[in-house]
Design an enzyme around this catalytic site. Structure first.
Site, PDB file in Angstrom:
ATOM      1  N   LYS A 223       5.214  -0.105   5.420  1.00 48.90           N
ATOM      2  CA  LYS A 223       4.156  -0.755   4.630  1.00 48.90           C
ATOM      3  C   LYS A 223       4.296  -2.269   4.595  1.00 48.90           C
ATOM      4  O   LYS A 223       5.335  -2.839   4.929  1.00 48.90           O
ATOM      5  CB  LYS A 223       4.095  -0.150   3.223  1.00 48.90           C
ATOM      6  CG  LYS A 223       3.450   1.243   3.275  1.00 48.90           C
ATOM      7  CD  LYS A 223       3.084   1.823   1.938  1.00 48.90           C
ATOM      8  CE  LYS A 223       2.299   3.130   2.152  1.00 48.90           C
ATOM      9  NZ  LYS A 223       2.173   3.902   0.924  1.00 48.90           N
ATOM     10  N   ARG A 258       7.669  10.210   2.607  1.00 48.15           N
ATOM     11  CA  ARG A 258       6.594  10.332   3.600  1.00 48.15           C
ATOM     12  C   ARG A 258       6.828   9.247   4.648  1.00 48.15           C
ATOM     13  O   ARG A 258       6.785   8.060   4.332  1.00 48.15           O
ATOM     14  CB  ARG A 258       5.241  10.161   2.909  1.00 48.15           C
ATOM     15  CG  ARG A 258       4.035  10.418   3.800  1.00 48.15           C
ATOM     16  CD  ARG A 258       2.752  10.336   2.972  1.00 48.15           C
ATOM     17  NE  ARG A 258       1.575  10.596   3.784  1.00 48.15           N
ATOM     18  CZ  ARG A 258       0.934   9.674   4.513  1.00 48.15           C
ATOM     19  NH1 ARG A 258       1.373   8.426   4.540  1.00 48.15           N
ATOM     20  NH2 ARG A 258      -0.137  10.000   5.221  1.00 48.15           N
TER      21      ARG A 258
END
Length: 277
Positions: A223, A258
């Site tokens: 991210k 995840r």
């Protein structure tokens, strides 16, 4: 707490479990277009299974900041053929990443085992009752707004207080809809209506989510907050940064991660588990 999914036993607290990301989208932030064809999606799923993934998360609607909303038909057309194909040859549990009850229902009918809803069951008023009728586990994530506008909605007075309050409310709504409390997994929503500082604060304060008595999923793979720390604009070059963040998440009580890079994060989680658990 133990959850059995497709004869796979998830004993929360015993080890870290890995959810592998399989985006069947042309526009996801990190791997958009990479697994858009059936053959590419199947090859990637096989590779993740070989690397020791615990769940494969299939999504047809990109949820990156600013992503365009696609039609219900298009989402179904992306997700269902992939599910059908994966289910013919893989026994690993599969989750469907969707905010639409109709997609959740169709996906479970094609063999999906879990519904992963980034809106925590708030975008579609039928979602929670649909999941209840399907009798599958659900992942409820904290979000403000939607992917189109969420990055303008980062003005929190009490970040963790708001996340806790939202998740408490959605757990209550889910159980009221008839979803078994043991089948609810929570996700603080790193990167969703959160700025750089918020993402770091969530990781630091993750243990506060323990009070909700649900397994905790953390999605931080590749991210932008990691990219900012590393000064690395290419998401695929954020593997080491992701590893460090995953290690921190495990230390602070994450049950499920995840991830895109299953091989690498499996090593990270094995070592981190040996130290921290």
């Amino acid at each position: 707490m133990v959850l059995i999914i497709r004869e796979h036993c998830f004993e929360w607290g015993q080890r870290t479990y890995l959810m592998g990301v399989l985006n069947v989208t042309p526009d996801s932030f990190s791997d958009g277009g990479d697994f858009y064809t059936l053959s590419a999606a199947l090859a990637q799923a096989r590779a993740m299974v070989a690397s020791g993934v615990d769940i494969i998360d299939v999504g047809g609607q990109s949820t990156r900041p600013g992503a365009e909303q696609i039609s219900l038909t298009e989402e179904l057309d992306r997700v269902l053929p992939v599910l059908r194909l994966l289910r013919t040859e893989l026994q690993v549990p599969i989750s469907v990443d969707t905010t639409r009850a109709d997609v959740a229902k169709a996906a479970v009918e094609e063999g999906a085992d879990i519904v992963n809803d980034i809106s925590g069951g708030t975008f579609d008023p039928k979602m929670l009752s649909t999941i209840s009728s399907l009798n599958v586990p659900v992942i409820l994530m904290h979000l403000r707004g939607n992917p189109q506008n969420m990055q303008t909605m980062t003005d929190y007075e009490d970040l963790m207080g708001e996340i806790l309050s939202f998740l408490t409310q959605q757990i209550a709504a889910a159980t009221a809809a008839g979803i078994d409390r043991q089948k609810i997994i929570i996700d603080p929503g790193i990167g969703f209506a959160k700025n750089y500082e918020h993402n770091l604060e969530i990781l630091r304060r993750l243990p506060e989510l323990r009070q909700l008595n649900c397994p905790i999923l953390v999605g931080l793979s590749r991210k932008s907050f990691i990219g900012r720390i590393l000064n690395q604009p290419d998401p695929k070059s954020r593997v080491w940064g992701t590893a460090a963040a995953c290690c921190a998440a495990i230390f602070n009580g994450a049950d499920l991660l995840r991830v895109h890079d299953v091989t690498e994060m499996r090593d990270v989680s094995l070592v981190a588990d040996a130290i921290f658990r």
